[in-house]
Design a protein around this motif. Sequence first.
Motif, PDB file in Angstrom:
ATOM      1  N   THR A  19       0.846  -1.147  -0.125  1.00 22.69           N
ATOM      2  CA  THR A  19      -0.436   0.253   0.329  1.00 22.69           C
ATOM      3  C   THR A  19       0.602   0.749   0.329  1.00 22.69           C
ATOM      4  O   THR A  19       0.390   1.948  -0.945  1.00 22.69           O
ATOM      5  N   GLY A  23       0.918   4.033  -2.703  1.00 22.13           N
ATOM      6  CA  GLY A  23       0.722   5.560  -1.750  1.00 22.13           C
ATOM      7  C   GLY A  23       1.839   7.096  -3.268  1.00 22.13           C
ATOM      8  O   GLY A  23       2.127   7.284  -3.443  1.00 22.13           O
ATOM      9  N   GLU A  26       1.794   6.623  -6.604  1.00 18.44           N
ATOM     10  CA  GLU A  26       0.830   7.890  -7.233  1.00 18.44           C
ATOM     11  C   GLU A  26       1.068   9.023  -7.046  1.00 18.44           C
ATOM     12  O   GLU A  26       0.681  10.450  -7.523  1.00 18.44           O
ATOM     13  N   SER A  80      -0.422   1.043  -8.424  1.00 12.78           N
ATOM     14  CA  SER A  80      -1.372   1.516  -7.776  1.00 12.78           C
ATOM     15  C   SER A  80      -1.906   1.749  -8.760  1.00 12.78           C
ATOM     16  O   SER A  80      -3.069   1.981  -8.506  1.00 12.78           O
ATOM     17  N   THR A  89      -9.987   7.716  -7.514  1.00 14.02           N
ATOM     18  CA  THR A  89      -9.269   6.431  -6.593  1.00 14.02           C
ATOM     19  C   THR A  89     -10.562   6.712  -5.634  1.00 14.02           C
ATOM     20  O   THR A  89     -10.995   5.531  -5.505  1.00 14.02           O
ATOM     21  N   SER A 102      -7.306   2.076   2.117  1.00  9.54           N
ATOM     22  CA  SER A 102      -6.311   2.608   0.321  1.00  9.54           C
ATOM     23  C   SER A 102      -5.951   3.022   0.308  1.00  9.54           C
ATOM     24  O   SER A 102      -5.102   4.008  -0.420  1.00  9.54           O
ATOM     25  N   VAL A 105      -4.205   6.719   1.741  1.00 10.69           N
ATOM     26  CA  VAL A 105      -2.796   6.460   1.171  1.00 10.69           C
ATOM     27  C   VAL A 105      -2.600   6.918   0.259  1.00 10.69           C
ATOM     28  O   VAL A 105      -2.118   8.089  -0.211  1.00 10.69           O
ATOM     29  N   TYR A 106      -3.825   6.645  -0.867  1.00 10.25           N
ATOM     30  CA  TYR A 106      -3.732   6.967  -2.523  1.00 10.25           C
ATOM     31  C   TYR A 106      -3.921   8.733  -2.282  1.00 10.25           C
ATOM     32  O   TYR A 106      -3.173   9.672  -3.063  1.00 10.25           O
ATOM     33  N   TRP A 107      -4.687   9.135  -2.211  1.00  6.93           N
ATOM     34  CA  TRP A 107      -4.799  10.456  -1.456  1.00  6.93           C
ATOM     35  C   TRP A 107      -3.809  11.472  -0.932  1.00  6.93           C
ATOM     36  O   TRP A 107      -3.869  12.603  -1.650  1.00  6.93           O
ATOM     37  N   GLY A 109      -0.655  10.417  -0.806  1.00 11.16           N
ATOM     38  CA  GLY A 109       0.645  10.847  -2.659  1.00 11.16           C
ATOM     39  C   GLY A 109       0.374  11.983  -3.119  1.00 11.16           C
ATOM     40  O   GLY A 109       1.158  12.137  -3.811  1.00 11.16           O
ATOM     41  N   GLN A 110      -1.123  11.544  -4.028  1.00 12.54           N
ATOM     42  CA  GLN A 110      -1.741  12.401  -4.593  1.00 12.54           C
ATOM     43  C   GLN A 110      -2.093  14.409  -4.388  1.00 12.54           C
ATOM     44  O   GLN A 110      -0.734  15.186  -5.238  1.00 12.54           O
TER      45      GLN A 110
END
Length: 250
Positions: A19, A23, A26, A80, A89, A102, A105-107, A109-110
């Motif tokens: 995960t 991230g 991303e 990702s 996402t 998860s 974590v993506y948000w 990173g973005q």
Amino acid sequence: MPISRITIGTPGEASHPDTLKAGLSEFISTFIFVFAGEGSGMAYSKLTYDAPNTPSGLVAASLSHAFALFVAVSIGANISGGHVNPAVTFAAFIGGNISFLSAIVYWIGQLVGSVVACLLLQYVTGGMETAAFGLSTDVTIGNALVLEIVMTFGLVYTVYATAVDPKKGNIGIIAPLAIGLIVGANILVGGAFDGASMNPAVCFGPAVVSGTWKHHWIYWVGPFIGAAIAALIYDNIFIDEHAQLPVTDY
């Protein structure tokens, strides 16, 4: 029904190495996308001595974002899924393809990727402004909100059709190419009215660096609504409800 597949996730999931790698992917993909997209607009302003927007500037913005997103999605696809967009996402979460933890974590990173890109752009350009998104003259809040909903619907529907649908088969680079092209086309439509964001991260970085937050909420609410509509329609109507979808299929 995708709603039945929505999951919060386990506490350990957010800190799982896979995960965290997703991230980071991303972050890198969004950084590359925003640096190229926002940077092209700054270069245009420098070359034209801050002249008002022109058709050539709109075409340049469309092409730079389409090219950069094609690359950003491609390089993140195997790690990702190459979301490069909090709205994408969110659509993956609504469709049950990624857990909520998860998605956070993506948000992160973005959003961080966008801020870092804008800070670096401000530095390398000698202090030029990273212009925040805003509404053009005679464009109302309602106009911009509907525009962002419709444009993001088209983007996320394209993501589902070319990348998420398990019936798509092996279509290679067609998915990131189609995703980049629909964003470029939508910029030609909406760029003159509200900047044509379709991506909260793209707006977040310039807003943080410039300190301009007027109407910023539109660029979150509109894309999230459009993304949710696209995910629900495609998943409920066109994807077999018994198909097993991977956590990140794009």
